[in-house]
Write an enzyme that holds these catalytic residues in place. Structure first.
Site, PDB file in Angstrom:
ATOM      1  N   ASP A  95       0.830  -1.203   0.000  1.00 18.36           N
ATOM      2  CA  ASP A  95       0.000   0.000   0.000  1.00 18.36           C
ATOM      3  C   ASP A  95       0.868   1.257   0.000  1.00 18.36           C
ATOM      4  O   ASP A  95       0.565   2.253  -0.673  1.00 18.36           O
ATOM      5  CB  ASP A  95      -0.914  -0.001   1.221  1.00 18.36           C
ATOM      6  CG  ASP A  95      -1.686  -1.299   1.354  1.00 18.36           C
ATOM      7  OD1 ASP A  95      -2.437  -1.632   0.422  1.00 18.36           O
ATOM      8  OD2 ASP A  95      -1.517  -1.987   2.367  1.00 18.36           O
ATOM      9  N   HIS A 102      -4.452  -3.345   6.393  1.00 13.75           N
ATOM     10  CA  HIS A 102      -4.296  -3.600   4.955  1.00 13.75           C
ATOM     11  C   HIS A 102      -5.664  -4.004   4.411  1.00 13.75           C
ATOM     12  O   HIS A 102      -5.953  -5.161   4.164  1.00 13.75           O
ATOM     13  CB  HIS A 102      -3.264  -4.703   4.726  1.00 13.75           C
ATOM     14  CG  HIS A 102      -3.129  -5.104   3.280  1.00 13.75           C
ATOM     15  ND1 HIS A 102      -2.738  -4.219   2.297  1.00 13.75           N
ATOM     16  CD2 HIS A 102      -3.356  -6.280   2.659  1.00 13.75           C
ATOM     17  CE1 HIS A 102      -2.714  -4.844   1.137  1.00 13.75           C
ATOM     18  NE2 HIS A 102      -3.100  -6.094   1.320  1.00 13.75           N
ATOM     19  N   GLY A 114      -8.320 -37.181 -28.475  1.00 14.26           N
ATOM     20  CA  GLY A 114      -7.179 -36.319 -28.715  1.00 14.26           C
ATOM     21  C   GLY A 114      -7.231 -35.558 -30.024  1.00 14.26           C
ATOM     22  O   GLY A 114      -7.830 -36.000 -31.009  1.00 14.26           O
ATOM     23  N   GLN A 119     -16.429 -38.435 -23.167  1.00 11.72           N
ATOM     24  CA  GLN A 119     -15.848 -38.397 -21.831  1.00 11.72           C
ATOM     25  C   GLN A 119     -16.180 -37.051 -21.187  1.00 11.72           C
ATOM     26  O   GLN A 119     -16.665 -36.130 -21.847  1.00 11.72           O
ATOM     27  CB  GLN A 119     -14.341 -38.636 -21.875  1.00 11.72           C
ATOM     28  CG  GLN A 119     -13.517 -37.573 -22.545  1.00 11.72           C
ATOM     29  CD  GLN A 119     -12.047 -37.938 -22.621  1.00 11.72           C
ATOM     30  OE1 GLN A 119     -11.504 -38.090 -23.695  1.00 11.72           O
ATOM     31  NE2 GLN A 119     -11.387 -38.093 -21.495  1.00 11.72           N
ATOM     32  N   GLY A 123      -8.394 -37.218 -19.052  1.00  6.67           N
ATOM     33  CA  GLY A 123      -7.636 -38.452 -19.156  1.00  6.67           C
ATOM     34  C   GLY A 123      -8.514 -39.657 -19.428  1.00  6.67           C
ATOM     35  O   GLY A 123      -9.715 -39.654 -19.170  1.00  6.67           O
ATOM     36  N   HIS A 124      -7.896 -40.753 -19.934  1.00 11.54           N
ATOM     37  CA  HIS A 124      -8.708 -41.907 -20.328  1.00 11.54           C
ATOM     38  C   HIS A 124      -9.226 -42.726 -19.152  1.00 11.54           C
ATOM     39  O   HIS A 124     -10.052 -43.607 -19.324  1.00 11.54           O
ATOM     40  CB  HIS A 124      -7.962 -42.802 -21.317  1.00 11.54           C
ATOM     41  CG  HIS A 124      -6.499 -42.993 -21.027  1.00 11.54           C
ATOM     42  ND1 HIS A 124      -6.025 -43.535 -19.862  1.00 11.54           N
ATOM     43  CD2 HIS A 124      -5.408 -42.695 -21.788  1.00 11.54           C
ATOM     44  CE1 HIS A 124      -4.704 -43.585 -19.909  1.00 11.54           C
ATOM     45  NE2 HIS A 124      -4.298 -43.072 -21.063  1.00 11.54           N
ATOM     46  N   ASN A 142      -5.766 -46.977 -27.590  1.00 14.95           N
ATOM     47  CA  ASN A 142      -5.671 -45.652 -28.203  1.00 14.95           C
ATOM     48  C   ASN A 142      -5.886 -45.782 -29.708  1.00 14.95           C
ATOM     49  O   ASN A 142      -5.336 -46.683 -30.346  1.00 14.95           O
ATOM     50  CB  ASN A 142      -4.301 -45.030 -27.946  1.00 14.95           C
ATOM     51  CG  ASN A 142      -4.022 -44.817 -26.472  1.00 14.95           C
ATOM     52  OD1 ASN A 142      -4.922 -44.458 -25.714  1.00 14.95           O
ATOM     53  ND2 ASN A 142      -2.797 -45.060 -26.061  1.00 14.95           N
ATOM     54  N   ILE A 143      -6.647 -44.871 -30.284  1.00 14.70           N
ATOM     55  CA  ILE A 143      -6.946 -44.979 -31.713  1.00 14.70           C
ATOM     56  C   ILE A 143      -5.704 -44.740 -32.565  1.00 14.70           C
ATOM     57  O   ILE A 143      -5.649 -45.162 -33.725  1.00 14.70           O
ATOM     58  CB  ILE A 143      -8.081 -44.015 -32.116  1.00 14.70           C
ATOM     59  CG1 ILE A 143      -8.709 -44.470 -33.445  1.00 14.70           C
ATOM     60  CG2 ILE A 143      -7.582 -42.573 -32.192  1.00 14.70           C
ATOM     61  CD1 ILE A 143     -10.045 -43.862 -33.736  1.00 14.70           C
ATOM     62  N   ASN A 190      -1.194 -49.885 -23.008  1.00 16.14           N
ATOM     63  CA  ASN A 190      -2.550 -49.330 -22.928  1.00 16.14           C
ATOM     64  C   ASN A 190      -3.529 -50.062 -23.848  1.00 16.14           C
ATOM     65  O   ASN A 190      -4.563 -49.519 -24.229  1.00 16.14           O
ATOM     66  CB  ASN A 190      -2.581 -47.833 -23.227  1.00 16.14           C
ATOM     67  CG  ASN A 190      -3.577 -47.100 -22.328  1.00 16.14           C
ATOM     68  OD1 ASN A 190      -3.715 -47.430 -21.151  1.00 16.14           O
ATOM     69  ND2 ASN A 190      -4.275 -46.122 -22.866  1.00 16.14           N
TER      70      ASN A 190
END
Length: 842
Positions: free
Chosen positions: A159, A187, A485, A559, A591-592, A620-621, A699
């Protein structure tokens, strides 16, 4: 060089500390020849973020910085301190009442004062920054009765600096030409910025502020309100409290304590420059009530402050000073009420209290050796205070989060409101668990190698003959591809699954071809299920129309959508449920690991069970090696129901390129996925060893649908939380709370790992990976890629393209005067090409 001093900064993962720590470590505060040991304290959920702060301090290579100690333990944080800068507190957010802030913080500073009492040096200098700073400082000082009250101060230098800057800008001089501005009181918005004794250097002559400014109405009006409300205006503009300016003020404050105010000389003299500081009020000449932390003009020498006496106070100033004192009295009394009734609390005991018998009152004790206020903490009360500190802070964070989520939800309409409510319910549960985290989720000493029969070689599974009725097994299966993704890592926009991979086929095209081939070959009905995110759902659904006549049923579900969290405040950065404008970066798919809840909530789980499906194959694709394996499927469905495996994780041998990948361990009698984020720092190198931990998770997962339903109903799906720090485009530091699908392995019965060939792990994460799968190293058949028989080595070559290739552009620099003609369909391999390039076909 002097011995190192030990300096604590609390709330060390926050934005104020981030702006502050470099200056301390560089020597701007405690001197250019003073070595520093920095102790950084924060709550357990912020330790992963704090690790990044520590790394940055180390990377600064500062000669004075001897050691950095990150911790969430008070016995470590407060031990043998020379200086303590208490920044950490429940932060103020726009619209929050000061009383709410006070209630949240009294327990915190009571506990921190108790920790100072127990662990710190009695000479420690304590600066309280966390708001309401004055009353927090008073509570902390009363909780440390053996440390002199004079060793405690609170920050009103911010201040003071604000007031000096306003005057300097008004007159058109440097702030260095303004001195002896005063901040009286709290303050808060009742503080009184006083320039009646300020001097301004105009052309070498010191002129009083009123004569220099020549605008009395501004000095008594807008100037005061501007300084009083500056903090709120910063919050309104930034959506965050002051950080850079607060850090600068902290440096100014602590440097003056350490080295004294300028021009003091050998005695306390009025002619010297003074500064504003919140200090303990006792017997002052300005009529300010005792037993408050009140901002006065002070001079400092030998690390001791003294209130500047003898300044004239006019009626206007007196009214302002009394008003802010009244607020501080109310805050003090309210704080005591929060901690217990004043009559039952030794904070309210006056000077001279003595007692022959120690007695515990509201968690505090008085004794015959009590200090002026008669407080002395018992060991039991201290330990209870530490626990209370952590719990109160967790509760306040959780309550504040719930309030903010309620505001966000109120902006949703129609069908979006229902899905948003479901998503935010899941986020609340995840955030609650996040606040409960107390350290690494595994005890390294309890980690064992998995039993041999818990990870079976694929060849053993493959050696069993397939039954004649393969179709009946396939009809119990659904294929789930993780499709949330984007293609940003490859320089593309939109869903990654829509990037062309081979012969103008996208990831999604190849997946559909694989499953259609299965269905046609075995006269089966294996559906494809896509788990989309809010980033990929719309574009994916448009493309799905092209597969209408393929022999594959395609289902989709989304998701969840969770809010990114401000790293400092632990509150959402979103202002509404919208996804455009300032909210474009405010949301993320978590996340998956979210597959279990979102799959159930979509209704698809029940739908597939009703169709007779028993297992899902999840991958995963972008993993082109993740195709349906009939041998693994047969192993699952051929087992007796009572011993049937509910979860299979495909693992493969680890190489040096996979050292960060999760691995399987035995932990407390269960098969468990161990991720690098769960590993204590001291054991990270051991985790990366390819000799001790020989496999990693691909995965590719096979999961029982009835088991998912059972575990969801029992709320027994235990997934470790992954804290993922991010920096948004505007520079704001946030965190994302995520989970991994494989982490649920420990929740399923008879879980199994199968060590599969490396060919089942063929992810395409970068343009370098894409170049590999587009080459003639692989051949394409029915949507599946298999390595050419002409390849002499079982492993794939390592491809690493430069950053210019992430956008899909190739540049060849030709020599001047040379010509290279590249015909259509030509393939360049293992060649160095130079010359003058002519693009004949593009």
């Amino acid at each position: 060089m002097a011995e190192p001093i030990r300096v604590l900064v609390t709330g060390a993962a926050g934005q104020i500390a981030y702006s502050l720590l470099f200056s301390i470590a560089k020597g701007d505060v405690f001197g250019k020849d003073q070595p520093i040991i920095l102790v950084l304290l924060d709550i357990p959920p912020m330790l992963p973020v704090l690790d990044g702060v520590v790394m940055e301090l180390q990377d600064c290579a500062l000669p004075l910085l001897r050691e950095v100690i990150p911790t969430d333990k008070v016995e470590v944080g407060f031990k043998n301190l020379d200086a303590a800068i208490l920044v950490g507190s429940m932060p103020r957010k726009e619209g929050m009442e000061r009383k709410d802030l006070l209630k949240a913080n009294v327990a915190i500073f009571k506990s921190q004062g108790a920790a100072l009492e127990k662990y710190a040096k009695k000479t420690v200098k304590v600066l309280v920054v966390g708001n309401p700073a004055n009353t927090n400082c008073l509570i902390a000082s009363k909780s440390a009765p053996s440390i002199p009250k004079e060793n405690f101060s609170c920050l009103t230098r911010l201040d003071h600096n604000r007031a000096s800057a306003q005057v300097a800008m008004r007159v058109g001089v440097s702030t260095g030409d303004v001195k002896n501005v005063i901040i009286w009181g709290n303050h808060s918005s009742t503080q009184y910025p006083d320039v009646n004794h300020a001097l301004i250097n105009l052309d070498g002559e010191e002129v009083c502020a009123y004569d220099a400014v020549k605008d009395d109405s501004w000095l008594k009006g807008n100037f005061i309100t501007t300084v009083q409300q500056r903090g709120a205006e910063v919050i309104k503009a930034r959506k965050l409290s002051s950080a850079m300016s607060a850090a600068k003020a902290i440096c100014d404050h602590m440097r003056d304590i350490w080295f004294g105010t300028s021009d003091v000389g050998l005695s306390w003299v009025l002619e010297g420059e003074f500064v504003s500081m919140g200090v303990y009020s006792t017997g002052n000449s300005y009529g300010v009530p005792d037993d408050l932390m009140y901002s006065f003009p002070v001079m400092i020498k030998n690390k001791s402050w003294k209130v500047v006496d003898g300044l004239s106070i006019n009626d206007f100033s007196r009214a302002k000073m009394d008003a802010t004192a009244a607020e501080l009295i109310e805050e003090r009394d309210t704080a005591l009420a929060f901690l217990g009734s004043a009559q039952a609390n030794p904070f309210a005991l006056g000077a001279g209290v003595r007692s022959r018998h120690s007695r515990l009152v509201a968690g505090f004790a008085t004794s015959k050796r009590a200090s002026r206020s008669g407080e002395e903490l018992s060991r039991g009360a201290l330990n209870a205070g530490m626990t209370e500190f952590q719990e109160k802070l967790r509760q306040q964070h959780e309550n504040s989060m719930h309030q903010e989520l309620g505001k966000l939800l109120s902006t949703a309409e129609g069908a979006e409101a229902e899905s948003s409510q479901r998503d935010l319910k899941g986020f609340k549960q995840l955030f609650h668990r996040f606040l409960q985290v107390k350290g690494p989720s595994v005890d390294w000493a309890k980690i064992n190698r998995p039993p041999e029969d818990s990870i079976q070689p694929y060849e053993r599974i493959r050696s069993r003959a397939l039954p004649e009725g393969v179709a009946s097994s396939l009809n119990k299966l659904a294929v789930v591809k993780l499709n949330g993704g984007l293609g940003t890592s490859m320089g593309c926009k939109g869903p990654k699954s829509l990037i062309s991979v081979r012969s103008e086929n996208t990831f999604l095209d190849l997946t559909v071809q694989q499953i259609e081939h299965l269905n046609k070959t075995y006269n089966a009905d294996v559906p494809l299920v896509l788990m989309n995110s809010f980033n990929t759902d719309e574009d994916t659904k448009k493309i799905l129309q092209k597969y209408t006549h393929h022999r594959v049923k395609i289902y989709t579900f989304n998701q969840s959508r969770y809010p990114r969290i401000n790293k400092e405040s632990l509150l959402p950065v979103a202002t509404s449920m919208g996804l455009t404008g300032e909210n474009s970066e405010a949301w993320y798919p978590p996340g998956h690991g979210d597959i279990y809840a979102s799959f159930h909530n979509s209704g698809l789980l029940e739908q597939l069970l009703a169709q007779g499906k028993e297992y899902i194959f999840v991958s995963n694709i972008d993993n082109l090696g993740a195709t349906v394996d009939l041998h693994i499927l047969n192993h699952l469905v051929s087992q007796p129901a009572e011993t049937r495996c509910e979860f299979v994780m495909e693992v493969t041998d680890k190489t040096r390129a996979d050292v960060k990948g999760g691995t399987l361990i035995e932990y407390e009698g269960k098969l468990r996925l161990l991720e690098i984020a769960q590993v204590p720092k001291a054991h990270v190198d051991e985790f990366k060893s390819v000799t001790k931990f020989k496999i990693f998770n691909t995965n590719n997962l096979w999961i029982s649908l009835p088991a998912i339903k059972r575990l969801h109903k029992q709320n027994a799906m235990d997934l470790e939380i992954i804290v993922n720090p991010k920096t948004l485009n505007g520079g704001l530091n946030v965190i994302q709370l995520e989970t991994a699908v494989g982490a649920a392995i420990k929740s399923f019965d008879n879980a199994l790992g199968i060590n599969v060939p490396r060919s089942r792990f063929l992810p395409v994460k970068t343009s370098s990976d894409l170049l590999l799968v587009m080459s003639n190293l692989y051949r394409l058949e029915a949507g599946s890629l298999t390595m050419s028989e002409k390849r002499e080595f079982p492993t794939t070559p390592h491809v690493k393209l430069g950053s210019s290739f992430t956008k899909g552009t190739v540049i060849i620099i030709a020599n001047h005067g040379d010509r290279i003609d590249i015909p259509a369909g030509a393939m360049l391999e293992n060649k160095i090409v130079s010359g003058n390039l002519r693009i004949l076909d593009h």
